[in-house]
Design a protein around this motif. Sequence first.
Motif, short mmCIF file in Angstrom:
data_model
loop_
_atom_site.label_atom_id
_atom_site.label_comp_id
_atom_site.label_asym_id
_atom_site.label_seq_id
_atom_site.Cartn_x
_atom_site.Cartn_y
_atom_site.Cartn_z
N VAL A 8 0.87 -1.22 -0.01
CA VAL A 8 0.19 -0.09 -0.02
C VAL A 8 0.90 1.17 0.02
N LEU A 9 2.00 1.26 0.81
CA LEU A 9 3.01 2.27 0.87
C LEU A 9 3.44 2.75 -0.58
N LEU A 12 0.86 4.20 -2.73
CA LEU A 12 1.01 5.60 -2.44
C LEU A 12 2.00 6.51 -3.06
N GLY A 13 3.30 5.89 -2.91
CA GLY A 13 4.43 6.63 -3.54
C GLY A 13 4.34 6.74 -4.95
N ALA A 15 1.52 6.87 -6.80
CA ALA A 15 0.27 7.88 -6.90
C ALA A 15 0.78 9.16 -6.72
N LEU A 16 2.02 9.53 -5.65
CA LEU A 16 2.47 11.03 -5.31
C LEU A 16 3.41 11.32 -6.49
N TYR A 19 1.20 12.17 -9.36
CA TYR A 19 0.63 13.51 -9.19
C TYR A 19 1.73 14.69 -9.13
N SER A 44 9.58 10.55 -3.05
CA SER A 44 8.84 9.60 -3.19
C SER A 44 9.74 8.16 -3.89
#
Length: 66
Positions: A8-9, A12-13, A15-16, A19, A44
């Motif tokens: 999950v982390l 998220l990395g 996804a960052l 973005y 990230s």
Amino acid sequence: MNKILIVVLIILGLALIAYNVTLVNFEAPLEGNSIIALIGIVASLCAIVLLLIYSTSKKIEKKIEE
């Protein structure tokens, strides 16, 4: 750490990173908010590498115990 938490982390990395890539002005990448986005991308990537190193070390530790 749990394997699911690591995945999950990492997601998220990623996804960052995605973005922050949208925030970079490729005509002037080292000016204004683009430099902040580049710092976010590098941070990230560092976090993802650290999570992968941690995951690998846990796998090695598990093999040594067996």
